[in-house]
Motif scaffolding. Structure first.
Motif, mmCIF file in Angstrom:
data_model
loop_
_atom_site.group_PDB
_atom_site.id
_atom_site.type_symbol
_atom_site.label_atom_id
_atom_site.label_comp_id
_atom_site.label_asym_id
_atom_site.label_seq_id
_atom_site.Cartn_x
_atom_site.Cartn_y
_atom_site.Cartn_z
ATOM 1 N N UNK A 184 50.308 26.773 32.545
ATOM 2 C CA UNK A 184 50.160 28.227 32.539
ATOM 3 C C UNK A 184 50.831 28.845 33.769
ATOM 4 N N UNK A 185 50.577 28.288 34.933
ATOM 5 C CA UNK A 185 51.146 28.839 36.164
ATOM 6 C C UNK A 185 52.672 28.737 36.171
ATOM 7 N N UNK A 186 53.212 27.657 35.628
ATOM 8 C CA UNK A 186 54.662 27.495 35.554
ATOM 9 C C UNK A 186 55.273 28.558 34.636
ATOM 10 N N UNK A 187 54.631 28.795 33.502
ATOM 11 C CA UNK A 187 55.121 29.811 32.566
ATOM 12 C C UNK A 187 55.013 31.207 33.159
ATOM 13 N N UNK A 188 53.905 31.481 33.847
ATOM 14 C CA UNK A 188 53.735 32.797 34.473
ATOM 15 C C UNK A 188 54.747 33.005 35.596
ATOM 16 N N UNK A 189 55.005 31.981 36.376
ATOM 17 C CA UNK A 189 55.981 32.099 37.465
ATOM 18 C C UNK A 189 57.365 32.422 36.909
ATOM 19 N N UNK A 190 57.711 31.823 35.779
ATOM 20 C CA UNK A 190 59.011 32.085 35.166
ATOM 21 C C UNK A 190 59.114 33.521 34.675
ATOM 22 N N UNK B 147 48.445 35.645 37.330
ATOM 23 C CA UNK B 147 47.420 35.404 36.317
ATOM 24 C C UNK B 147 46.615 36.672 36.009
ATOM 25 N N UNK B 148 46.128 37.416 37.026
ATOM 26 C CA UNK B 148 45.397 38.647 36.709
ATOM 27 C C UNK B 148 46.247 39.650 35.902
ATOM 28 N N UNK B 149 47.539 39.749 36.220
ATOM 29 C CA UNK B 149 48.411 40.648 35.451
ATOM 30 C C UNK B 149 48.511 40.197 33.994
ATOM 31 N N UNK B 150 48.561 38.888 33.769
ATOM 32 C CA UNK B 150 48.661 38.390 32.400
ATOM 33 C C UNK B 150 47.377 38.659 31.619
ATOM 34 N N UNK B 151 46.233 38.630 32.299
ATOM 35 C CA UNK B 151 44.959 38.920 31.641
ATOM 36 C C UNK B 151 44.924 40.375 31.196
ATOM 37 N N UNK B 152 45.366 41.287 32.081
ATOM 38 C CA UNK B 152 45.391 42.711 31.740
ATOM 39 C C UNK B 152 46.386 42.962 30.615
ATOM 40 N N UNK B 153 47.559 42.361 30.690
ATOM 41 C CA UNK B 153 48.566 42.530 29.650
ATOM 42 C C UNK B 153 48.045 42.050 28.294
ATOM 43 N N UNK B 154 47.344 40.940 28.283
ATOM 44 C CA UNK B 154 46.768 40.417 27.036
ATOM 45 C C UNK B 154 45.718 41.382 26.487
ATOM 46 N N UNK B 155 44.883 41.939 27.360
ATOM 47 C CA UNK B 155 43.851 42.883 26.924
ATOM 48 C C UNK B 155 44.483 44.140 26.334
#
Length: 74
Positions: free
Chosen positions: A42-48, A53-61
């Motif tokens: 997950x962290x590797x994909x987010x870094x790319x 991680x918190x930004x991805x949680x908000x984006x998913x919501x």
């Protein structure tokens, strides 16, 4: 005689009957190792993508149409 033939054909077809000795053991160590492996991917994909991680949680919501904001991660 029929039972023997059915049992023999099931064994020859590759049917596997789980036993207590062959069942996987789920314990705290396995859960921890799995969690860390998933987090690394997950962290590797987010870094790319340039997201935290918190930004991805908000984006998913937001993408799911959630009207309730996620709890603060700070």
């Amino acid at each position: 005689m029929r039972r023997r033939l059915r049992a023999a054909s099931a064994r020859s077809a590759g049917a596997v009957t789980p036993t207590a000795a062959s069942a996987p053991v789920l314990n705290g160590r396995l859960i921890g190792v799995t969690y860390h492996a998933i987090a690394a991917v997950r962290d590797r994909l987010l870094a790319a993508s340039g997201l935290t991680f918190p930004q991805s949680v908000v984006l998913k919501a937001v993408a799911d149409g959630s009207s309730t904001p996620p709890p603060s991660t700070a």
